[in-house]
Enzyme design. Structure first.
Site, PDB file in Angstrom:
ATOM      1  N   ASP A  93       0.870  -1.169   0.000  1.00  0.00           N
ATOM      2  CA  ASP A  93       0.000   0.000   0.000  1.00  0.00           C
ATOM      3  C   ASP A  93       0.914   1.229   0.000  1.00  0.00           C
ATOM      4  O   ASP A  93       2.128   1.106   0.212  1.00  0.00           O
ATOM      5  CB  ASP A  93      -0.894  -0.034   1.244  1.00  0.00           C
ATOM      6  CG  ASP A  93      -1.919   1.095   1.257  1.00  0.00           C
ATOM      7  OD1 ASP A  93      -2.229   1.654   0.183  1.00  0.00           O
ATOM      8  OD2 ASP A  93      -2.412   1.414   2.358  1.00  0.00           O
ATOM      9  N   ASP A  95      -0.111   5.107   1.209  1.00  0.00           N
ATOM     10  CA  ASP A  95      -0.323   5.975   2.369  1.00  0.00           C
ATOM     11  C   ASP A  95      -0.319   5.172   3.665  1.00  0.00           C
ATOM     12  O   ASP A  95      -1.034   4.183   3.804  1.00  0.00           O
ATOM     13  CB  ASP A  95      -1.645   6.725   2.240  1.00  0.00           C
ATOM     14  CG  ASP A  95      -1.650   7.696   1.072  1.00  0.00           C
ATOM     15  OD1 ASP A  95      -1.176   8.825   1.244  1.00  0.00           O
ATOM     16  OD2 ASP A  95      -2.117   7.294  -0.016  1.00  0.00           O
ATOM     17  N   ASP A 288      -1.793  -0.827   5.659  1.00  0.00           N
ATOM     18  CA  ASP A 288      -2.212  -0.319   6.966  1.00  0.00           C
ATOM     19  C   ASP A 288      -3.705  -0.068   7.087  1.00  0.00           C
ATOM     20  O   ASP A 288      -4.197   0.221   8.181  1.00  0.00           O
ATOM     21  CB  ASP A 288      -1.500   1.015   7.245  1.00  0.00           C
ATOM     22  CG  ASP A 288      -2.073   2.158   6.414  1.00  0.00           C
ATOM     23  OD1 ASP A 288      -2.138   2.023   5.167  1.00  0.00           O
ATOM     24  OD2 ASP A 288      -2.497   3.175   7.000  1.00  0.00           O
TER      25      ASP A 288
END
Length: 344
Positions: A93, A95, A288
């Site tokens: 991922d 961000d 996250d």
């Protein structure tokens, strides 16, 4: 038209994404203000769920890894042993994983050190960034031609501009591999314009057009405006039944209702790399956010590779291991690259 119960459920999810996204905000004051703001909109069950969410975040303040989800750094040698004889493929991922979560999504820059580590990883392993961002935007942040980019939660996938020996083909330009939601583009753009106007009344709200999905960021929105923001978004979405609302870390996501997510995206990428239903591949997915759970679920269901959740608090996840923050992600990736180099 969406029902009032769906609207209420979405409001609960909005609040959950706030309370899970930052430990420091989960205070008794947040608990009281949340209940006051949302109390008139939620049923008793939903109020209890909201209360539990905020309390859970309080209890996790300064928390360590949940039992059964140890640190990927501490378990690195075991992970490498399990990957023996298999091709490691890296999915990341952006961000909150490669870059820190920041107030302004336009300033979510990677550090120079992280970019160097990522470039090394992409030279050693097939590597893809799977993000809710549009491809053009995340490429502006990353600027590496060696990786695959899966933007809009996997609804826009392009191959690398620089061919490596573990990637098929010798194209000099990024190839559009898959865009399963292309027919939704006019609708997405229409809703984007409406939301931009609606959010002008909510100080701090920001609407981001990620091509095949939209993001309504509320990281800079005061608590007293949460209810108004949720109602405005839902008032727009109930007129577009072909779009659905999901949530992430202080962001509301608006996506087509097609059955496509980050899990489907990594399955497609593995197939594109020639590893469909293969037992000789070891995918590593690091993310996250809530949307990364779809990828974790795919790997867990296949008993293939590992999922690594990036989080500072304890939470339910389908990942196997955890990392604390982007700094630890960088440490893990550096160790992975060094292992590969020393292997030969």
């Amino acid at each position: 038209m969406k029902s009032s119960s769906q609207v209420s459920t979405n409001i609960v999810k909005l609040t959950e994404s706030f309370s899970h996204s930052t430990v420091s905000a989960a205070s008794s004051q947040v608990q009281k203000s949340s209940m006051a703001l949302f109390g008139g909109l939620l049923g008793q069950y939903q109020k209890r769920r909201l209360l539990f969410t905020v309390e859970e975040s309080n209890n996790n303040k300064g928390g360590s890894n949940k039992v059964g989800h140890p640190s990927a750094l501490k378990m690195f040698d075991e992970m490498i042993w399990n990957s023996k004889g298999k091709q490691v493929v890296v999915f990341l991922d952006y961000d909150g994983t490669l870059s820190p979560i920041v107030a302004d999504p336009e300033k979510a820059f990677m550090t120079k050190k992280m970019r160097a580590i990522l470039k090394d990883i992409a030279r050693l392993f097939p590597t893809a960034i799977v993000t809710g961002r549009c491809i053009d935007k995340v490429y502006d942040f990353v600027r590496l031609g060696e990786v695959y980019y899966a933007g809009s939660h996997g609804m826009d996938i392009k191959g690398p501009t620089k061919s490596r020996n573990h990637q098929k083909g010798n194209n000099n330009e990024a190839l559009v591999l898959f865009q399963p939601a292309s027919q939704f583009l006019p609708m997405i753009n229409e809703v984007y314009k409406i939301l931009v106007e609606k959010m002008k009344a909510i100080p701090g709200a920001k609407v981001e057009n990620n091509k095949f999905c939209l993001s309504v960021h509320f990281r800079c929105v005061e608590e007293k405006c949460w209810s108004a923001l949720a109602e405005q978004v839902n008032s727009v979405l109930k007129e577009y039944p072909k779009l659905k609302l999901t949530h992430g870390r202080k962001v509301i996501e608006i996506r087509p209702t097609i059955k496509w997510d980050k899990g489907k995206a990594i399955e497609f990428l593995l197939e594109s790399l020639g590893y469909a239903n293969s037992t000789s591949v070891f995918p590593i997915y690091i993310g996250d956010d809530t949307t990364d759970e779809d990828a974790f679920k795919v790997l867990r269901s296949k008993g293939q590779g590992i999922g690594i959740l990036v989080s500072q608090i304890q939470k339910e996840t389908n990942a196997i291991y955890t990392l604390h923050d982007p700094l630890e992600v960088g440490q893990f990736l550096r160790r992975l690259a060094d292992w590969k180099k020393n292997k030969f």
